[in-house]
Enzyme design. Structure first.
Site, mmCIF file in Angstrom:
data_model
loop_
_atom_site.group_PDB
_atom_site.id
_atom_site.type_symbol
_atom_site.label_atom_id
_atom_site.label_comp_id
_atom_site.label_asym_id
_atom_site.label_seq_id
_atom_site.Cartn_x
_atom_site.Cartn_y
_atom_site.Cartn_z
ATOM 1 N N LYS A 191 56.742 -20.348 -0.264
ATOM 2 C CA LYS A 191 55.483 -20.373 0.494
ATOM 3 C C LYS A 191 55.089 -18.948 0.903
ATOM 4 O O LYS A 191 55.731 -18.335 1.748
ATOM 5 C CB LYS A 191 55.640 -21.215 1.768
ATOM 6 C CG LYS A 191 54.302 -21.424 2.466
ATOM 7 C CD LYS A 191 54.420 -21.488 3.974
ATOM 8 C CE LYS A 191 54.016 -20.239 4.688
ATOM 9 N NZ LYS A 191 52.662 -19.741 4.505
ATOM 10 N N SER A 245 57.323 -12.150 11.605
ATOM 11 C CA SER A 245 57.417 -11.643 12.977
ATOM 12 C C SER A 245 58.649 -12.226 13.667
ATOM 13 O O SER A 245 59.140 -13.302 13.290
ATOM 14 C CB SER A 245 56.161 -12.032 13.745
ATOM 15 O OG SER A 245 56.033 -13.436 13.731
ATOM 16 N N VAL A 248 57.966 -15.824 14.990
ATOM 17 C CA VAL A 248 58.057 -16.908 13.998
ATOM 18 C C VAL A 248 59.504 -17.091 13.536
ATOM 19 O O VAL A 248 60.007 -18.212 13.434
ATOM 20 C CB VAL A 248 57.106 -16.628 12.801
ATOM 21 C CG1 VAL A 248 57.435 -17.512 11.612
ATOM 22 C CG2 VAL A 248 55.662 -16.831 13.224
ATOM 23 N N GLU A 266 64.368 -11.679 8.372
ATOM 24 C CA GLU A 266 64.012 -10.252 8.387
ATOM 25 C C GLU A 266 62.755 -10.154 9.228
ATOM 26 O O GLU A 266 61.688 -10.589 8.794
ATOM 27 C CB GLU A 266 63.736 -9.747 6.968
ATOM 28 C CG GLU A 266 64.947 -9.675 6.082
ATOM 29 C CD GLU A 266 65.959 -8.654 6.554
ATOM 30 O OE1 GLU A 266 65.601 -7.766 7.367
ATOM 31 O OE2 GLU A 266 67.114 -8.760 6.148
ATOM 32 N N GLU A 401 56.069 -4.274 18.864
ATOM 33 C CA GLU A 401 55.580 -3.996 17.514
ATOM 34 C C GLU A 401 54.059 -4.137 17.484
ATOM 35 O O GLU A 401 53.527 -5.179 17.881
ATOM 36 C CB GLU A 401 56.215 -4.975 16.517
ATOM 37 C CG GLU A 401 55.852 -4.653 15.089
ATOM 38 C CD GLU A 401 56.476 -5.606 14.078
ATOM 39 O OE1 GLU A 401 56.337 -6.824 14.247
ATOM 40 O OE2 GLU A 401 57.098 -5.118 13.122
HETATM 41 P P1 NAD Z 1 54.310 -14.107 10.415
HETATM 42 O O1 NAD Z 1 55.528 -14.229 11.245
HETATM 43 O O2 NAD Z 1 53.011 -14.415 11.026
HETATM 44 O O3 NAD Z 1 54.424 -15.022 9.114
HETATM 45 C C1 NAD Z 1 55.492 -14.907 8.191
HETATM 46 C C2 NAD Z 1 55.526 -16.149 7.318
HETATM 47 O O4 NAD Z 1 55.954 -17.245 8.120
HETATM 48 C C3 NAD Z 1 54.163 -16.546 6.745
HETATM 49 O O5 NAD Z 1 54.316 -17.053 5.442
HETATM 50 C C4 NAD Z 1 53.725 -17.639 7.705
HETATM 51 O O6 NAD Z 1 52.777 -18.517 7.146
HETATM 52 C C5 NAD Z 1 55.041 -18.330 7.986
HETATM 53 N N1 NAD Z 1 55.078 -19.128 9.208
HETATM 54 C C6 NAD Z 1 54.371 -18.941 10.351
HETATM 55 N N2 NAD Z 1 54.689 -19.884 11.250
HETATM 56 C C7 NAD Z 1 55.620 -20.697 10.694
HETATM 57 C C8 NAD Z 1 56.354 -21.845 11.123
HETATM 58 N N3 NAD Z 1 56.182 -22.343 12.336
HETATM 59 N N4 NAD Z 1 57.245 -22.409 10.271
HETATM 60 C C9 NAD Z 1 57.460 -21.883 9.052
HETATM 61 N N5 NAD Z 1 56.771 -20.805 8.575
HETATM 62 C C10 NAD Z 1 55.880 -20.207 9.384
HETATM 63 O O7 NAD Z 1 54.356 -12.597 9.841
HETATM 64 P P2 NAD Z 1 53.250 -11.808 9.018
HETATM 65 O O8 NAD Z 1 52.114 -11.506 9.942
HETATM 66 O O9 NAD Z 1 52.983 -12.502 7.726
HETATM 67 O O10 NAD Z 1 54.036 -10.450 8.683
HETATM 68 C C11 NAD Z 1 54.175 -9.408 9.576
HETATM 69 C C12 NAD Z 1 55.527 -9.440 10.265
HETATM 70 O O11 NAD Z 1 56.568 -9.428 9.282
HETATM 71 C C13 NAD Z 1 55.791 -8.223 11.136
HETATM 72 O O12 NAD Z 1 56.366 -8.622 12.342
HETATM 73 C C14 NAD Z 1 56.782 -7.411 10.325
HETATM 74 O O13 NAD Z 1 57.602 -6.557 11.065
HETATM 75 C C15 NAD Z 1 57.554 -8.470 9.640
HETATM 76 N N6 NAD Z 1 58.222 -7.937 8.466
HETATM 77 C C16 NAD Z 1 59.572 -7.746 8.526
HETATM 78 C C17 NAD Z 1 60.248 -7.194 7.439
HETATM 79 C C18 NAD Z 1 61.735 -6.967 7.478
HETATM 80 O O14 NAD Z 1 62.324 -6.865 6.418
HETATM 81 N N7 NAD Z 1 62.357 -6.893 8.631
HETATM 82 C C19 NAD Z 1 59.540 -6.858 6.283
HETATM 83 C C20 NAD Z 1 58.155 -7.070 6.275
HETATM 84 C C21 NAD Z 1 57.500 -7.628 7.361
#
Ligand code: NAD
Length: 517
Positions: A191, A245, A248, A266, A401
């Protein structure tokens, strides 16, 4: 098992622009069962629709897990080198489609073209590396304490795994998860983020063209709350790998805890470049600008703090601000532009709210700070590269962040204070130290609390052959990439073969005193 390779055309539900793209389940492109779609728009111009995608629900996830579960036994029993051959073929297909995918990525995600090419390159590198894993997947053998007994541990796939990915590396991050999961013999329900489904779909298309059998990789688009949740909740999904994030990740990890399901996270970061008094300042400036404003600050490893020794503070600020003001902001398809838009209007607003927070907290705005509202750029989600100076380590802009082109410059008095400030957040992904003193460099490598440390380089720029991930609230102890990537997707099985022809009791027979009356 079918190895037909439907083309990208087959992913499209109808031919007029913008296209409607479907899910890929059990080797077929299918609409969401509810028939609903959502648009993916370009962050450089939110009026430009890149495509419409299936707005799926739990019933689509169920179909995807059905397909993945059905495909698992045959995929598990396909020899790992044969699985790896498909991944290697995917690397070659990605090479031929690199420019096309990179340009799509600029349209859909916004990063500038050379970074988009780098994103695809990372997937190519990962595919080649993981293809090699097909002839390793090393286990252990070790001596038994008993005679005529053989002891070994082997890796086995988990079964169906769920991959949930963010939008900021829309091809690279899915590849970090998908390639090790597949080479290890798992089947996948994938997904992607709702902001970048087309990039993800192109990766799926590459895997189909490479010859992945039906059901081995299933692709379901839609909201995290519906699709992501349903993947996490399905009892047949044995593990979840999520990048996103911290908020999440924590939610998903909590649910996986209840279900006793393996979960690798991650998550967010609050990374820092540290600048000691003996640093090469020209090198620092290039690194800090790239670290803070590359990908418009939307990297989990972005340098959203720069911690500077007070003896070089003014010199650093003057040069950093001047270089940042000269950055060219604009559509990433034009190669002269250095900073693209941020992902969407909501994120744009959130970034700008942090500018307000910084001002209220008493930090000094040195440049930027505004949303671009006029002209062509006003149609998109552009935020000026922004520097705050005189930031205190406990301010919100130095702790939370922001995930945009905003960085906080923090003055410190000593090396010890620098380490303390660098380590003083809830996150622990990437920290960097600029110094020419070898003793301090090694001290920093030892003391910095993060999964990744750079010396004389910024906080971004990881290579795929080393472990990638963070400590504290950034992760939960897993690492992607490198040899560690396989750990997430394999289960250890310990095997003992007793060829003595008699019952041998470990810990007892070879310790006669244990059998004493
Ligand atoms: P997000 O947390 O909003 O979403 C991440 C994924 O989780 C998306 O596919 C989203 O649809 C899904 N999701 C959201 N709610 C969910 C739920 N309740 N159940 C299951 N899946 C769910 O993050 P984003 O805005 O897509 O990405 C940015 C974030 O990702 C930043 O915080 C960034 O630091 C982090 N990030 C971390 C790394 C790492 O390796 N540490 C790498 C890249 C990005």
């Amino acid at each position: 098992m079918s190895t037909t390779t439907p083309s990208l055309e087959a992913a499209k539900g109808r031919s007029e622009l913008p296209q409607v793209y479907n899910n890929y389940i059990g080797g077929r492109w299918v609409k969401a069962k509810n028939g609903e779609t959502f648009p993916s728009t370009s962050p450089a111009n939110v009026n430009e629709v890149v495509g419409h995608f299936a707005s799926s629900g739990p019933e689509d996830v169920k179909a995807a897990v059905d397909a993945a579960a059905k495909a698992f036994p045959a995929w598990k029993h396909t020899p790992a080198p044969a699985r790896a051959d498909i991944i290697l073929k995917a690397a070659y297909i990605l090479e031929t489609r690199k420019e096309e995918i990179a340009r799509t990525m600029v349209r859909e995600m916004g990063k500038v073209i050379k970074e988009a090419r780098g994103d695809v390159q990372e997937a190519i590198d990962m595919a080649k590396y993981m293809a090699g894993e097909g002839r390793r997947l090393f286990g252990h053998t070790c001596p038994s304490e008993m005679p005529d007994k053989f002891a070994m541990a082997i890796r086995q796939p988990l079964g169906v795994v769920g991959l949930i990915t963010p939008w900021n590396f829309p091809v690279a991050i899915p590849s970090w998860k998908m390639f090790p999961a597949l080479v290890a013999g798992n089947t996948v329900v994938f997904k992607p983020a709702t902001d970048t489904p087309l990039c993800a779909l192109m990766l799926v298309e590459v895997m189909i063209e490479a010859g992945l059998p039906a059901g081995v990789l299933n692709f379901v688009t839609g909201a995290g709350s519906k699709v992501g949740n349903a993947i996490v909740d399905d009892p047949r999904v044995r593990a979840i790998s999520v990048t996103g994030s911290t908020e999440v990740g924590r939610k998903i990890a909590g649910r996986c805890g209840e279900l006793m399901k393996r979960i690798s996270c991650e998550l967010g970061g609050k990374n820092a470049v540290c600048v000691m008094d003996d640093a090469d300042m020209d090198l620092v400036i290039e690194g800090a600008v790239w670290g803070a404003f590359g990908t418009a600050g939307q990297r989990c490893t972005a340098a959203s703090r720069v911690i500077v020794h007070k003896s070089r503070y003014k010199e650093f600020l003057d040069k950093f601000v001047a270089r940042t003001k000269a950055l060219k902001l604009g559509n990433g398809l034009d190669p002269v532009n250095e900073v693209g838009p941020v992902i969407n209007k909501e994120q744009l607003k959130s970034i700008n709210e942090y500018v307000e927070i910084g001002l209220k907290e008493g930090a000094k705005l040195m440049c930027g700070g505004k949303i671009v509202e006029d002209g062509e750029l006003g149609k998109g989600c552009f935020h000026e590269p922004t520097i705050f100076a005189d930031v205190k380590a406990d301010m919100r802009i130095a702790q939370e962040e922001i995930f945009g082109p905003v960085t906080a410059v923090i003055p410190v008095e000593s090396f010890e204070e620098m380490l303390e400030v660098a380590n003083g957040t809830q996150f622990g992904l990437s920290l960097s130290m600029y110094t020419r003193d070898i003793n301090r460099a090694f001290k920093a490598m030892d003391e910095l609390e993060s999964g990744i440390v750079y010396i004389n380089a910024p906080t971004i720029g990881a290579e795929i052959q080393l472990p990638f991930g963070g400590i504290k609230q950034t992760g939960n102890g897993h690492r992607e990439a490198g040899i560690t990537a396989i750990e997430q997707f394999t289960e250890w099985k310990a095997i003992y073969v007793d060829y003595s022809g008699k019952l041998q009791k470990a810990q007892i027979d070879n310790h006669p005193a244990n059998s004493a009356e």
